[in-house]
Motif scaffolding. Sequence first.
Motif, mmCIF file in Angstrom:
data_model
loop_
_atom_site.group_PDB
_atom_site.id
_atom_site.type_symbol
_atom_site.label_atom_id
_atom_site.label_comp_id
_atom_site.label_asym_id
_atom_site.label_seq_id
_atom_site.Cartn_x
_atom_site.Cartn_y
_atom_site.Cartn_z
ATOM 1 N N ALA A 1 6.920 0.060 21.161
ATOM 2 C CA ALA A 1 6.909 -1.166 21.971
ATOM 3 C C ALA A 1 6.433 -0.804 23.375
ATOM 4 C CB ALA A 1 8.314 -1.749 22.021
ATOM 5 N N GLU A 2 6.026 -1.810 24.148
ATOM 6 C CA GLU A 2 5.514 -1.539 25.489
ATOM 7 C C GLU A 2 6.545 -0.874 26.391
ATOM 8 O OE1 GLU A 2 3.641 -4.918 27.241
ATOM 9 O OE2 GLU A 2 2.140 -4.984 25.652
ATOM 10 N N ASN A 3 7.836 -1.157 26.155
ATOM 11 C CA ASN A 3 8.891 -0.536 26.974
ATOM 12 C C ASN A 3 9.271 0.851 26.466
ATOM 13 O OD1 ASN A 3 10.278 -1.040 24.666
ATOM 14 N ND2 ASN A 3 11.715 -2.520 25.543
ATOM 15 N N GLY A 4 8.491 1.384 25.493
ATOM 16 C CA GLY A 4 8.738 2.739 24.987
ATOM 17 C C GLY A 4 9.697 2.786 23.820
ATOM 18 N N GLU A 5 10.351 1.666 23.541
ATOM 19 C CA GLU A 5 11.281 1.652 22.402
ATOM 20 C C GLU A 5 10.517 1.445 21.091
ATOM 21 O OE1 GLU A 5 14.407 -1.120 23.135
ATOM 22 O OE2 GLU A 5 15.130 -0.019 24.878
ATOM 23 N N THR A 6 11.237 1.601 19.967
ATOM 24 C CA THR A 6 10.588 1.424 18.666
ATOM 25 C C THR A 6 10.676 -0.031 18.233
ATOM 26 O OG1 THR A 6 11.190 3.664 18.046
ATOM 27 C CG2 THR A 6 10.644 2.172 16.239
ATOM 28 N N ARG A 7 9.559 -0.556 17.720
ATOM 29 C CA ARG A 7 9.577 -1.889 17.136
ATOM 30 C C ARG A 7 8.992 -1.759 15.736
ATOM 31 N NH1 ARG A 7 4.450 -4.673 17.231
ATOM 32 N NH2 ARG A 7 2.922 -3.386 18.274
ATOM 33 N N TYR A 8 9.202 -2.763 14.903
ATOM 34 C CA TYR A 8 8.675 -2.682 13.543
ATOM 35 C C TYR A 8 7.572 -3.699 13.325
ATOM 36 C CZ TYR A 8 12.065 0.823 12.533
ATOM 37 O OH TYR A 8 12.748 2.011 12.564
ATOM 38 N N GLY A 9 6.526 -3.250 12.638
ATOM 39 C CA GLY A 9 5.407 -4.137 12.326
ATOM 40 C C GLY A 9 5.153 -4.120 10.828
ATOM 41 N N HIS A 10 4.235 -4.978 10.402
ATOM 42 C CA HIS A 10 3.839 -5.019 8.992
ATOM 43 C C HIS A 10 2.472 -4.347 8.856
ATOM 44 C CE1 HIS A 10 6.318 -8.780 9.328
ATOM 45 N NE2 HIS A 10 6.858 -8.227 8.258
ATOM 46 N N VAL A 11 2.385 -3.364 7.976
ATOM 47 C CA VAL A 11 1.076 -2.734 7.751
ATOM 48 C C VAL A 11 0.094 -3.754 7.197
ATOM 49 C CG1 VAL A 11 -0.169 -1.013 6.376
ATOM 50 C CG2 VAL A 11 1.940 -0.385 7.530
ATOM 51 N N CYS A 12 0.579 -4.686 6.358
ATOM 52 C CA CYS A 12 -0.337 -5.629 5.708
ATOM 53 C C CYS A 12 -0.911 -6.662 6.670
ATOM 54 C CB CYS A 12 0.354 -6.327 4.542
ATOM 55 S SG CYS A 12 1.634 -7.488 5.039
ATOM 56 N N LYS A 13 -0.167 -7.003 7.726
ATOM 57 C CA LYS A 13 -0.588 -8.095 8.599
ATOM 58 C C LYS A 13 -1.009 -7.589 9.989
ATOM 59 C CE LYS A 13 2.218 -11.124 10.345
ATOM 60 N NZ LYS A 13 3.230 -12.103 10.647
ATOM 61 N N ASP A 14 -0.184 -6.739 10.589
ATOM 62 C CA ASP A 14 -0.499 -6.185 11.914
ATOM 63 C C ASP A 14 -1.524 -5.062 11.773
ATOM 64 O OD1 ASP A 14 1.558 -7.850 12.909
ATOM 65 O OD2 ASP A 14 3.024 -6.345 12.295
ATOM 66 N N GLY A 15 -1.554 -4.392 10.616
ATOM 67 C CA GLY A 15 -2.495 -3.331 10.288
ATOM 68 C C GLY A 15 -3.360 -3.808 9.147
ATOM 69 N N PRO A 16 -3.918 -2.944 8.293
ATOM 70 C CA PRO A 16 -3.572 -1.521 8.248
ATOM 71 C C PRO A 16 -4.107 -0.698 9.411
ATOM 72 C CG PRO A 16 -5.332 -1.989 6.667
ATOM 73 C CD PRO A 16 -4.886 -3.312 7.217
ATOM 74 N N VAL A 17 -5.035 -1.279 10.216
ATOM 75 C CA VAL A 17 -5.597 -0.478 11.303
ATOM 76 C C VAL A 17 -4.789 -0.690 12.583
ATOM 77 C CG1 VAL A 17 -7.653 -0.071 12.697
ATOM 78 C CG2 VAL A 17 -7.895 -0.582 10.261
ATOM 79 N N PHE A 18 -4.400 0.425 13.184
ATOM 80 C CA PHE A 18 -3.653 0.394 14.446
ATOM 81 C C PHE A 18 -4.331 1.306 15.460
ATOM 82 C CE2 PHE A 18 -0.482 -0.519 11.186
ATOM 83 C CZ PHE A 18 0.184 -1.616 11.732
ATOM 84 N N ASP A 19 -4.184 0.957 16.731
ATOM 85 C CA ASP A 19 -4.555 1.883 17.791
ATOM 86 C C ASP A 19 -3.506 2.991 17.763
ATOM 87 O OD1 ASP A 19 -4.611 3.084 20.485
ATOM 88 O OD2 ASP A 19 -6.111 1.527 20.844
ATOM 89 N N THR A 20 -3.931 4.256 17.864
ATOM 90 C CA THR A 20 -2.958 5.350 17.722
ATOM 91 C C THR A 20 -1.905 5.347 18.836
ATOM 92 O OG1 THR A 20 -4.575 6.784 18.780
ATOM 93 C CG2 THR A 20 -4.396 6.922 16.388
ATOM 94 N N LYS A 21 -2.220 4.686 19.952
ATOM 95 C CA LYS A 21 -1.218 4.629 21.034
ATOM 96 C C LYS A 21 -0.003 3.793 20.615
ATOM 97 C CE LYS A 21 -4.004 5.774 25.018
ATOM 98 N NZ LYS A 21 -4.588 6.819 24.233
ATOM 99 N N GLU A 22 -0.191 2.940 19.582
ATOM 100 C CA GLU A 22 0.887 2.071 19.087
ATOM 101 C C GLU A 22 1.750 2.743 18.031
ATOM 102 O OE1 GLU A 22 0.244 -2.275 17.918
ATOM 103 O OE2 GLU A 22 -1.724 -1.362 17.813
#
Length: 255
Positions: free
Chosen positions: A231-252
Amino acid sequence: MSIQEICRVAECARLGEGLYSITMHAPAICEKTQVGQFVHIACGEGNLLRRPISICDWQDGNLRIVFQVKGEGTKWLAARKEGDELDVLGPLGHGFDTKALGAKPVFIGGGIGVPPMLACVKKAAGEGAQPRAILGFRNKDAVILENDFKAVCEVFVTTDDGSYARHGFVTDVLKEIVADATGVAACGPKPMLKAIAAIADEAGLPCQVSMEERMGCGIGACLVCACALKAENGETRYGHVCKDGPVFDTKEVEW
Ligand SMILES: Cc1cc2nc3c(=O)[nH]c(=O)nc-3n(C[C@H](O)[C@H](O)[C@H](O)COP(=O)(O)OP(=O)(O)OC[C@H]3O[C@@H](n4cnc5c(N)ncnc54)[C@H](O)[C@@H]3O)c2cc1C
Ligand code: FES
């Protein structure tokens, strides 16, 4: 917006031991497809869940997938013949942003992560960039799509055991050419993606990776594909690989 389309199989090919290519007529899905997206394919009555397979390439309403037989679903898919119909949902997910990778992008595929990178190099070349591809395989028998990539850009092939091309890993090549690159994109096993992300980060380059998780619905409704993200505040958040991904920026990505 995803589309459910009944697609007639136009061409089937065996690329190697347990490795297959299917081209299907899917004009409605092709019209909406972005590089790095995937399709969710119904694999026979005995297999309740659809199987996610990356879109390797598409042209003139024909969509190509390349896959490895793993279990019942992909075994069923491998037995399809020209003229058969496939129930396909797609295009799904969030793909690669090739423009964000600059004028000299490097596209890396590991094993069965190689297919989605083909459409990426074609797109980058079409946008006026000078893409290069690094393709890594276990051994000579696992090598796929080498000539398809060579038709578009400079290609480096590695094998883990040295039975073909260069002995070593894709990261060995990346370290040598990273100084002359403007961005990196990759698909393959998680340890490979993590090592690539570290090299790109050290070089200060943007890096996008396609992640793989087991999937249920493929459209963000079941939570099967949850993945840890920063997450932007450095904490962990959960996303969906199917919808938010499968491609992610590695910084995320929370490795
Ligand atoms: C976004 C995405 C893109 C993919 N692209 C490709 C590709 O281009 N080529 C390719 O060969 N494979 C790809 N895979 C992996 C492919 O989906 C699995 O190999 C396939 O679902 C296995 O199904 P099965 O019935 O043959 O195996 P089984 O092991 O019998 O499958 C049982 C169940 O587990 C799920 N499952 C098993 N392995 C995976 C996996 N690795 N990822 C997701 N679900 C899995 C199946 O969908 C099924 O519901 C991709 C996976 C994802 C998530
Ligand atoms: S597969 Fe159901 S939410 Fe992603």
